[in-house]
Enzyme design. Structure first.
Site, short mmCIF file in Angstrom:
data_model
loop_
_atom_site.label_atom_id
_atom_site.label_comp_id
_atom_site.label_asym_id
_atom_site.label_seq_id
_atom_site.Cartn_x
_atom_site.Cartn_y
_atom_site.Cartn_z
CB CYS A 90 -0.90 -0.01 1.23
SG CYS A 90 -0.02 -0.23 2.78
CG HIS A 267 -4.28 0.69 4.16
ND1 HIS A 267 -3.54 0.03 3.20
CD2 HIS A 267 -5.39 1.12 3.51
CE1 HIS A 267 -4.18 0.07 2.04
NE2 HIS A 267 -5.30 0.75 2.19
CG ASN A 288 -8.05 1.83 -0.05
OD1 ASN A 288 -6.82 1.74 0.06
ND2 ASN A 288 -8.89 1.14 0.71
#
Ligand code: NAG
Length: 536
Positions: A90, A267, A288
């Protein structure tokens, strides 16, 4: 009748959208086990901190709603929802995504590239092996640091055949290798010429175990909004819970984990704007990296201003080129604020002259003159994490340059990684008289160590032990103040400063030897161009 049909169709359409919306909540969707690592407190100390760029001055009022996709409609990457696949990358995916957006924005929406998340993930943390790269984690700041030191090539999504090194990870984790050439056979540019460099980067990170009070959160929110409006999307790290994983817009703005929600892990995501819901709750718009099936077509809304899931506590972004207003000619004729040799052990190592917001690298000729190397550039292009200019003091400690401004802010321990053309400096402040003094260090092999000039002791130069060596009226007859001294070769020193009329002066002096305490001018003080040779 026609009107009734239209209303009916509208109702059916709205129902269909709602049903479609519900369908997206897919409990079977697999989410990658993302592992955004939190920077250590020591790393936070060493990393460049948030500082407003020149462009910040344009921002006065912060609107209730802002969306980077609307503000910069020709920048395709802002609209792209990336997919990290089944790797914990991520941090690299959102970092590469923010980099792409900012390159486009800085270019006036002319350059549309996708920076390679694959290279970002596999090259940015040098200690990781290819097997670890997929899951060992990292931080977007790693990506920005790497891109400012070495650059990153382009590369699109998995199976995209876009760019130099496209993403390699789909539904199963694979080892990621830092590639030395383009892996896309359809891409004909070489990796070296495809590399995108950035100027520098910054972080605003709360140290571990710091609880943010409301005043601090409000300040940070304002910084984040101003930064997004001025320079584009930013990366933030957050804590993910299982009710965030299954979130979509029907749930309303996400206000933190609900009762019994399970913590999944760290994250990193991209923030592209903000808005308010019907009840007046402000929220961030997150882009995202879990593909279009997650959240609301890839987007998530998280409450703003309460540090929900840590969204306001760890922020980073790259700074992409400002127009270069520095010119070599000005260095030859205007006052020099400070000078420094990059390595005290090597008198032939690069030396740098500071002037306002600009820096000029120089080399030292055997005749004792300085010759410009390349063109003058903004300081941030060479010293990542330098304090706000002008730099009015610099010194070497343990062979590492320190840069200081008039507010006593320091870019400390500036180190140049092997093979890199830039220095990364830690932050901090400095007390004492250093900014008001000029000093130069002597490379090993000389019996001398450090010489300093103090404004109220103008007839003397001192070594670090406080042993003064008289230079008589040599300095004071010419200079009213000295801003910089540069050790040339163990026997000569370039001196920069001003005369009584405030005009810039520079000269080259021979050191006083231990036996004979006198010094002499080799090049008499005059306009800096007498010592510094710039391109015409
Ligand atoms: C909030 O925290 C900051 C940083 O720790 C501190 O400087 C400030 O005094 C605090 N303000 C209030 C109102 O507690």
């Amino acid at each position: 009748m026609a009107r009734f049909t239209k209303i009916l169709l509208t109702v059916l359409f709205v129902l269909a959208v709602v049903v479609e919306g519900k369908k997206k909540k897919n409990p079977n969707k697999k989410f990658p086990p993302c592992t955004n690592t939190v920077l250590s407190d020591q790393e936070i100390d060493r990393t460049p901190k948030f500082k407003p760029s020149v462009r910040h001055r344009g921002v006065t009022l912060i609107p209730v709603a802002f969306d980077a996709r609307v503000q910069w409609p020709k920048c395709d990457s802002i609209k792209l929802i990336r997919d990290q696949g089944m790797c914990g990358t991520c941090w690299a995916v959102s970092g590469a995504s923010v980099l792409s957006d900012r390159i486009c924005i800085a270019s006036g929406q002319k350059i549309n590239v996708q920076v390679s998340a694959n290279q970002a993930a596999s090259c940015s943390v040098a200690t990781q092996t290819p097997t670890q790269n997929c899951n060992a984690g990292g931080d977007a700041a790693n990506v920005y640091k790497f891109a400012s030191l070495y650059g990153l090539p382009t590369g699109g999504e998995f199976n995209s055949k876009v760019g130099c090194v496209p993403y390699q990870v789909g539904n199963s984790a694979v080892p990621l290798t830092c590639s030395t050439k383009c892996t896309n056979p359809l891409y004909t540019t070489t990796i070296a010429s495809d590399n995108r460099m950035i100027d520098s980067y910054w972080i605003t990170y709360q140290k571990q175990n710091t609880v943010m009070n409301q005043t601090t959160i409000d300040t940070v929110v304002n910084q984040m909004q101003t930064e997004i409006m001025t320079n584009g999307p930013i990366t933030v790290s957050i804590q993910v819970y299982n009710d965030f994983q299954t979130w979509d817009a029907d749930d309303g703005v996400y206000k933190g984990p609900g009762a019994g929600a399970q913590k999944i892990g760290g994250h990193a995501v991209k923030l592209i704007g903000w808005n308010k819901d019907k009840t007046g709750t402000p929220y961030w718009i997150i882009s995202n990296s879990w593909g279009m099936d997650a959240g609301e077509e890839g987007l998530y809304w998280v409450q703003m201003g309460k540090n929900v899931i840590g969204i306001e506590s760890s922020i980073s972004a790259p700074t992409v080129s400002l127009p270069n207003t520095c010119t070599g000619a000005s260095f030859c004729n205007k006052p020099i604020d400070s000078v420094i040799l990059s390595n005290v052990k090597d008198s032939k190592s690069p030396a740098y002259l500071f002037q306002g917001a600009c820096i000029q690298q120089v080399s030292i000729t055997t005749a004792g003159k300085l010759t410009a190397v390349g063109s003058a550039v903004p300081i941030s292009k060479v010293f990542l994490g330098a304090p706000a200019p002008p730099i009015i003091g610099s010194f070497l400690q343990s062979n590492l340059p320190w840069l200081i401004n008039s507010a006593n802010q320091a870019g400390s321990n500036c180190q140049q990684p092997t093979g890199a053309s830039k220095f990364t400096c830690g932050g901090g402040s400095i007390s004492g008289s250093t900014p008001g003094a000029a000093s130069t260090n002597f490379y090993s092999g000389s019996t001398l160590t450090t010489w300093s000039y103090y404004p109220n002791n103008q007839n003397w130069l001192f070594d670090t032990n406080g042993n003064g060596k008289s230079i008589g009226t040599l300095i004071t007859s010419k200079f009213t103040g000295i801003t910089g001294m540069l050790n040339l070769d163990g026997s000569r020193m370039a001196v920069f400063g001003k005369d009584a009329a405030g005009k810039p002066l520079a000269g080259v002096m021979a050191y006083p030897t231990a036996a004979a305490a006198g010094a002499s001018w080799i090049i008499q003080p005059g306009p800096p161009s007498g010592v510094l040779t710039c391109a015409a």
